[in-house]
Design an enzyme around this catalytic site. Structure first.
Site, short mmCIF file in Angstrom:
data_model
loop_
_atom_site.label_atom_id
_atom_site.label_comp_id
_atom_site.label_asym_id
_atom_site.label_seq_id
_atom_site.Cartn_x
_atom_site.Cartn_y
_atom_site.Cartn_z
N ASP A 20 0.82 -1.21 0.00
CA ASP A 20 0.00 0.00 0.00
C ASP A 20 0.86 1.26 0.00
OD1 ASP A 20 -2.29 1.49 0.05
OD2 ASP A 20 -2.68 1.21 2.18
N ASN A 22 1.49 3.31 -3.02
CA ASN A 22 2.09 3.70 -4.30
C ASN A 22 1.60 5.07 -4.76
OD1 ASN A 22 3.18 1.16 -4.31
ND2 ASN A 22 1.86 0.34 -5.91
N ARG A 33 0.04 8.73 -10.55
CA ARG A 33 -0.05 7.53 -9.71
C ARG A 33 0.62 6.32 -10.38
NH1 ARG A 33 -3.56 7.37 -5.58
NH2 ARG A 33 -3.99 5.17 -5.95
N HIS A 37 3.12 3.05 -9.03
CA HIS A 37 2.99 1.61 -9.25
C HIS A 37 4.27 1.05 -9.86
CE1 HIS A 37 -1.04 1.94 -7.94
NE2 HIS A 37 -1.51 2.53 -9.02
N GLU A 67 -12.19 -4.59 -5.43
CA GLU A 67 -12.71 -3.23 -5.21
C GLU A 67 -11.96 -2.19 -6.04
OE1 GLU A 67 -12.09 -5.44 -2.54
OE2 GLU A 67 -14.23 -5.92 -2.66
N ARG A 71 -11.61 2.52 -9.12
CA ARG A 71 -10.65 3.61 -9.36
C ARG A 71 -10.89 4.25 -10.72
NH1 ARG A 71 -5.01 2.39 -6.36
NH2 ARG A 71 -6.00 1.87 -4.38
N LEU A 132 10.71 -20.47 -4.24
CA LEU A 132 9.72 -19.55 -3.65
C LEU A 132 8.47 -19.62 -4.51
CD1 LEU A 132 8.97 -17.15 -1.75
CD2 LEU A 132 9.89 -15.62 -3.50
N ARG A 185 1.74 -4.90 6.15
CA ARG A 185 1.05 -3.85 5.39
C ARG A 185 1.84 -2.55 5.54
NH1 ARG A 185 -5.10 -2.64 4.07
NH2 ARG A 185 -4.76 -0.77 2.84
N ARG A 191 -5.41 -1.89 8.22
CA ARG A 191 -6.62 -2.61 7.77
C ARG A 191 -6.23 -3.89 7.06
NH1 ARG A 191 -7.89 2.61 6.09
NH2 ARG A 191 -6.93 2.28 4.06
N SER A 193 -8.48 -5.06 4.51
CA SER A 193 -8.96 -4.75 3.16
C SER A 193 -9.31 -5.99 2.34
CB SER A 193 -7.94 -3.88 2.40
OG SER A 193 -7.72 -2.68 3.08
C1 FPP Z 1 -1.85 0.13 -3.43
O1 FPP Z 1 -1.35 1.45 -3.38
C2 FPP Z 1 -1.26 -0.55 -4.56
C3 FPP Z 1 -1.93 -1.08 -5.62
C4 FPP Z 1 -3.39 -1.04 -5.76
C5 FPP Z 1 -1.21 -1.72 -6.75
C6 FPP Z 1 -0.05 -2.58 -6.33
C7 FPP Z 1 0.81 -2.81 -7.50
C8 FPP Z 1 2.18 -2.88 -7.43
C9 FPP Z 1 2.97 -2.79 -6.19
C10 FPP Z 1 2.97 -3.05 -8.66
C11 FPP Z 1 3.13 -4.46 -9.01
C12 FPP Z 1 1.99 -4.80 -9.86
C13 FPP Z 1 1.63 -6.04 -10.24
C14 FPP Z 1 0.50 -6.16 -11.16
C15 FPP Z 1 2.33 -7.26 -9.78
P1 FPP Z 1 -2.38 2.61 -3.64
O2 FPP Z 1 -2.42 2.87 -5.10
O3 FPP Z 1 -3.68 2.28 -2.99
O4 FPP Z 1 -1.67 3.80 -2.90
P2 FPP Z 1 -2.38 4.97 -2.08
O5 FPP Z 1 -3.07 4.29 -0.94
O6 FPP Z 1 -1.21 5.79 -1.64
O7 FPP Z 1 -3.29 5.67 -3.02
#
Ligand code: FPP
Length: 239
Positions: A20, A22, A33, A37, A67, A71, A132, A185, A191, A193
Protein backbone atom coordinates in the site's frame (compact mmCIF):
# COMPACT_ATOMS: atom_id res chain seq x y z
CA UNK A 1 18.72 -4.37 10.47
CA UNK A 2 20.92 -7.10 9.16
CA UNK A 3 20.53 -10.79 8.60
CA UNK A 4 22.48 -11.54 11.80
CA UNK A 5 19.39 -11.02 13.94
CA UNK A 6 17.42 -13.63 12.02
CA UNK A 7 17.02 -17.13 13.39
CA UNK A 8 17.05 -19.23 10.22
CA UNK A 9 15.43 -22.16 12.01
CA UNK A 10 12.14 -20.30 12.42
CA UNK A 11 11.59 -18.01 9.45
CA UNK A 12 7.94 -17.66 8.44
CA UNK A 13 6.97 -20.24 5.84
CA UNK A 14 4.42 -17.96 4.26
CA UNK A 15 4.60 -14.19 4.13
CA UNK A 16 1.80 -12.01 2.74
CA UNK A 17 2.06 -8.31 1.82
CA UNK A 18 -0.47 -5.56 1.26
CA UNK A 19 1.60 -3.30 -0.98
CA UNK A 20 0.00 0.00 0.00
CA UNK A 21 1.05 3.60 -0.65
CA UNK A 22 2.09 3.70 -4.30
CA UNK A 23 -0.29 6.55 -5.07
CA UNK A 24 0.84 8.67 -2.12
CA UNK A 25 4.49 8.00 -2.96
CA UNK A 26 3.86 9.44 -6.42
CA UNK A 27 1.74 12.35 -5.12
CA UNK A 28 4.45 13.64 -2.78
CA UNK A 29 6.77 13.75 -5.77
CA UNK A 30 4.23 15.46 -8.01
CA UNK A 31 4.13 12.38 -10.25
CA UNK A 32 1.16 10.52 -11.74
CA UNK A 33 -0.05 7.53 -9.71
CA UNK A 34 1.20 5.16 -12.43
CA UNK A 35 4.79 6.16 -11.52
CA UNK A 36 4.07 5.02 -7.98
CA UNK A 37 2.99 1.61 -9.25
CA UNK A 38 6.13 1.35 -11.38
CA UNK A 39 8.26 2.15 -8.33
CA UNK A 40 6.17 -0.39 -6.40
CA UNK A 41 7.31 -3.08 -8.78
CA UNK A 42 10.95 -2.58 -7.70
CA UNK A 43 9.82 -2.95 -4.09
CA UNK A 44 8.03 -6.18 -5.01
CA UNK A 45 11.29 -7.55 -6.41
CA UNK A 46 13.04 -6.44 -3.19
CA UNK A 47 10.49 -8.48 -1.25
CA UNK A 48 11.08 -11.46 -3.56
CA UNK A 49 14.87 -11.24 -3.16
CA UNK A 50 14.50 -10.82 0.61
CA UNK A 51 12.33 -13.95 0.77
CA UNK A 52 14.90 -15.87 -1.28
CA UNK A 53 17.68 -14.77 1.10
CA UNK A 54 15.65 -15.87 4.10
CA UNK A 55 14.38 -19.09 2.49
CA UNK A 56 10.75 -18.05 2.94
CA UNK A 57 8.85 -20.54 0.78
CA UNK A 58 5.60 -18.69 0.04
CA UNK A 59 5.00 -15.03 -0.71
CA UNK A 60 1.52 -13.70 -1.50
CA UNK A 61 1.05 -10.08 -2.55
CA UNK A 62 -2.08 -8.01 -3.12
CA UNK A 63 -1.75 -6.35 -6.54
CA UNK A 64 -5.34 -5.59 -7.56
CA UNK A 65 -8.46 -6.06 -5.50
CA UNK A 66 -12.02 -6.74 -6.59
CA UNK A 67 -12.71 -3.23 -5.21
CA UNK A 68 -9.97 -1.56 -7.28
CA UNK A 69 -12.32 -1.46 -10.31
CA UNK A 70 -13.80 1.61 -8.61
CA UNK A 71 -10.65 3.61 -9.36
CA UNK A 72 -10.50 6.06 -12.27
CA UNK A 73 -10.65 4.21 -15.54
CA UNK A 74 -7.14 5.29 -16.63
CA UNK A 75 -5.61 3.87 -13.45
CA UNK A 76 -7.49 0.59 -13.84
CA UNK A 77 -6.39 0.39 -17.46
CA UNK A 78 -2.81 1.13 -16.45
CA UNK A 79 -2.78 -1.61 -13.77
CA UNK A 80 -4.22 -4.22 -16.15
CA UNK A 81 -1.72 -3.37 -18.87
CA UNK A 82 1.13 -3.08 -16.37
CA UNK A 83 0.42 -6.55 -15.04
CA UNK A 84 0.47 -7.97 -18.57
CA UNK A 85 3.78 -6.22 -19.28
CA UNK A 86 5.35 -7.43 -16.04
CA UNK A 87 4.32 -11.00 -16.76
CA UNK A 88 5.88 -10.79 -20.19
CA UNK A 89 9.04 -8.85 -19.34
CA UNK A 90 9.94 -10.29 -15.95
CA UNK A 91 8.83 -13.92 -16.07
CA UNK A 92 12.24 -15.17 -17.28
CA UNK A 93 13.97 -13.34 -14.46
CA UNK A 94 11.63 -14.88 -11.90
CA UNK A 95 12.13 -18.26 -13.52
CA UNK A 96 15.93 -17.94 -13.29
CA UNK A 97 15.61 -17.11 -9.61
CA UNK A 98 13.70 -20.34 -9.07
CA UNK A 99 10.41 -18.59 -8.35
CA UNK A 100 7.11 -20.20 -9.19
CA UNK A 101 4.59 -17.52 -10.15
CA UNK A 102 0.86 -17.85 -9.86
CA UNK A 103 -1.98 -15.41 -10.16
CA UNK A 104 -4.87 -15.87 -7.76
CA UNK A 105 -8.23 -14.15 -8.09
CA UNK A 106 -11.38 -14.33 -10.10
CA UNK A 107 -10.89 -14.81 -13.82
CA UNK A 108 -13.89 -12.85 -14.95
CA UNK A 109 -14.84 -11.17 -18.21
CA UNK A 110 -13.27 -7.89 -17.18
CA UNK A 111 -9.82 -9.43 -17.67
CA UNK A 112 -8.73 -9.47 -21.31
CA UNK A 113 -7.94 -12.79 -22.99
CA UNK A 114 -4.40 -11.55 -23.67
CA UNK A 115 -3.86 -10.91 -19.94
CA UNK A 116 -5.20 -14.34 -19.00
CA UNK A 117 -2.88 -15.93 -21.57
CA UNK A 118 0.16 -14.11 -20.12
CA UNK A 119 -0.89 -15.28 -16.65
CA UNK A 120 -1.10 -18.88 -17.84
CA UNK A 121 2.18 -18.69 -19.74
CA UNK A 122 4.08 -17.34 -16.74
CA UNK A 123 2.48 -19.96 -14.47
CA UNK A 124 3.33 -22.77 -16.88
CA UNK A 125 6.93 -21.64 -17.43
CA UNK A 126 7.66 -21.38 -13.72
CA UNK A 127 5.56 -24.35 -12.55
CA UNK A 128 8.52 -26.65 -11.73
CA UNK A 129 10.21 -24.04 -9.47
CA UNK A 130 10.21 -24.59 -5.74
CA UNK A 131 12.55 -22.02 -4.16
CA UNK A 132 9.72 -19.55 -3.65
CA UNK A 133 6.06 -19.67 -4.63
CA UNK A 134 4.92 -16.15 -5.44
CA UNK A 135 1.16 -15.73 -5.61
CA UNK A 136 0.04 -12.44 -7.04
CA UNK A 137 -3.52 -11.65 -5.99
CA UNK A 138 -5.11 -9.94 -8.97
CA UNK A 139 -8.82 -9.22 -9.24
CA UNK A 140 -8.78 -10.82 -5.82
CA UNK A 141 -11.10 -10.31 -2.87
CA UNK A 142 -11.30 -12.65 0.05
CA UNK A 143 -15.09 -12.58 0.26
CA UNK A 144 -15.22 -13.41 -3.45
CA UNK A 145 -12.79 -16.28 -2.85
CA UNK A 146 -14.94 -17.66 -0.01
CA UNK A 147 -18.07 -17.21 -2.14
CA UNK A 148 -16.39 -19.11 -4.98
CA UNK A 149 -15.45 -21.85 -2.51
CA UNK A 150 -19.07 -22.17 -1.34
CA UNK A 151 -20.23 -22.40 -4.95
CA UNK A 152 -17.79 -25.17 -5.77
CA UNK A 153 -18.66 -27.09 -2.59
CA UNK A 154 -22.36 -26.96 -3.52
CA UNK A 155 -21.54 -27.94 -7.12
CA UNK A 156 -19.53 -30.91 -5.88
CA UNK A 157 -22.66 -32.14 -4.07
CA UNK A 158 -21.46 -32.16 -0.44
CA UNK A 159 -24.02 -32.90 2.28
CA UNK A 160 -24.13 -30.20 5.02
CA UNK A 161 -22.76 -32.59 7.63
CA UNK A 162 -19.75 -33.36 5.44
CA UNK A 163 -18.68 -29.73 5.31
CA UNK A 164 -16.01 -28.85 7.82
CA UNK A 165 -13.15 -26.33 7.90
CA UNK A 166 -10.91 -28.68 5.96
CA UNK A 167 -13.44 -28.94 3.12
CA UNK A 168 -13.82 -25.14 2.96
CA UNK A 169 -10.04 -24.64 2.98
CA UNK A 170 -9.66 -27.20 0.20
CA UNK A 171 -11.93 -25.15 -2.07
CA UNK A 172 -10.05 -21.86 -1.70
CA UNK A 173 -7.81 -20.65 -4.55
CA UNK A 174 -4.56 -22.11 -3.17
CA UNK A 175 -5.51 -25.05 -0.98
CA UNK A 176 -1.96 -26.36 -0.80
CA UNK A 177 -0.51 -23.13 0.63
CA UNK A 178 0.05 -23.00 4.37
CA UNK A 179 -1.72 -20.10 6.11
CA UNK A 180 0.40 -16.94 6.17
CA UNK A 181 2.51 -16.75 9.32
CA UNK A 182 3.20 -13.06 8.89
CA UNK A 183 1.27 -10.32 7.09
CA UNK A 184 2.94 -7.00 6.33
CA UNK A 185 1.05 -3.85 5.39
CA UNK A 186 2.89 -0.68 4.45
CA UNK A 187 1.88 3.00 4.38
CA UNK A 188 0.63 3.31 7.96
CA UNK A 189 -2.84 1.89 7.26
CA UNK A 190 -4.06 -0.68 9.78
CA UNK A 191 -6.62 -2.61 7.77
CA UNK A 192 -7.00 -6.03 6.20
CA UNK A 193 -8.96 -4.75 3.16
CA UNK A 194 -10.55 -8.07 2.18
CA UNK A 195 -7.21 -9.92 1.85
CA UNK A 196 -6.91 -13.62 2.82
CA UNK A 197 -9.55 -13.34 5.55
CA UNK A 198 -9.90 -17.09 6.08
CA UNK A 199 -6.18 -17.78 5.87
CA UNK A 200 -5.17 -14.96 8.24
CA UNK A 201 -7.05 -16.27 11.26
CA UNK A 202 -3.82 -16.70 13.27
CA UNK A 203 -1.32 -14.62 11.30
CA UNK A 204 0.97 -12.15 13.00
CA UNK A 205 0.45 -8.63 11.67
CA UNK A 206 3.22 -6.14 11.03
CA UNK A 207 2.33 -2.60 10.06
CA UNK A 208 4.92 -0.05 9.03
CA UNK A 209 4.78 3.57 8.03
CA UNK A 210 6.91 3.45 4.88
CA UNK A 211 5.11 3.72 1.56
CA UNK A 212 5.36 0.53 -0.52
CA UNK A 213 7.80 1.89 -3.16
CA UNK A 214 10.27 2.65 -0.31
CA UNK A 215 10.02 -0.90 1.06
CA UNK A 216 13.32 -2.81 0.95
CA UNK A 217 14.47 -6.21 2.09
CA UNK A 218 15.77 -4.53 5.27
CA UNK A 219 12.19 -3.75 6.27
CA UNK A 220 11.37 -7.37 5.57
CA UNK A 221 14.22 -8.57 7.81
CA UNK A 222 12.95 -6.21 10.54
CA UNK A 223 9.45 -7.65 10.27
CA UNK A 224 10.78 -11.21 10.46
CA UNK A 225 12.94 -10.39 13.50
CA UNK A 226 9.89 -8.94 15.26
CA UNK A 227 7.79 -11.94 14.25
CA UNK A 228 10.42 -14.21 15.81
CA UNK A 229 10.27 -12.23 19.05
CA UNK A 230 6.51 -12.79 19.35
CA UNK A 231 4.83 -15.81 20.83
CA UNK A 232 2.20 -17.52 18.77
CA UNK A 233 -0.35 -19.34 20.88
CA UNK A 234 -3.07 -20.21 18.32
CA UNK A 235 -5.74 -19.74 21.00
CA UNK A 236 -3.91 -21.92 23.54
CA UNK A 237 -1.82 -20.97 26.59
CA UNK A 238 1.92 -20.36 26.95
CA UNK A 239 3.95 -23.54 27.31
C1 FPP B 1 -1.85 0.13 -3.43
O1 FPP B 1 -1.35 1.45 -3.38
C2 FPP B 1 -1.26 -0.55 -4.56
C3 FPP B 1 -1.93 -1.08 -5.62
C4 FPP B 1 -3.39 -1.04 -5.76
C5 FPP B 1 -1.21 -1.72 -6.75
C6 FPP B 1 -0.05 -2.58 -6.33
C7 FPP B 1 0.81 -2.81 -7.50
C8 FPP B 1 2.18 -2.88 -7.43
C9 FPP B 1 2.97 -2.79 -6.19
C10 FPP B 1 2.97 -3.05 -8.66
C11 FPP B 1 3.13 -4.46 -9.01
C12 FPP B 1 1.99 -4.80 -9.86
C13 FPP B 1 1.63 -6.04 -10.24
C14 FPP B 1 0.50 -6.16 -11.16
C15 FPP B 1 2.33 -7.26 -9.78
P1 FPP B 1 -2.38 2.61 -3.64
O2 FPP B 1 -2.42 2.87 -5.10
O3 FPP B 1 -3.68 2.28 -2.99
O4 FPP B 1 -1.67 3.80 -2.90
P2 FPP B 1 -2.38 4.97 -2.08
O5 FPP B 1 -3.07 4.29 -0.94
O6 FPP B 1 -1.21 5.79 -1.64
O7 FPP B 1 -3.29 5.67 -3.02
Amino acid sequence: MSLERIDFSSVPRHLACVMDGNGRWAAVRGLPRSKGHEAGLDALFEAVDGCLELSVKWLTVFAFSTENWRRPVEEVRFLLEFNREILRRRRDELNEKGVRLRIIGRRDRRLAGSLLREMDKAAELTAPNRRLILSVAFNYGSRTEITDAVRSIVKAGYEPAQIDEEVVAKHLYTPEAPDPDLVIRTSGEHRISNFLLWQMAYSEMFFLDVLWPDFTRLHLFDAVAEYQARQRRFGGLDQ
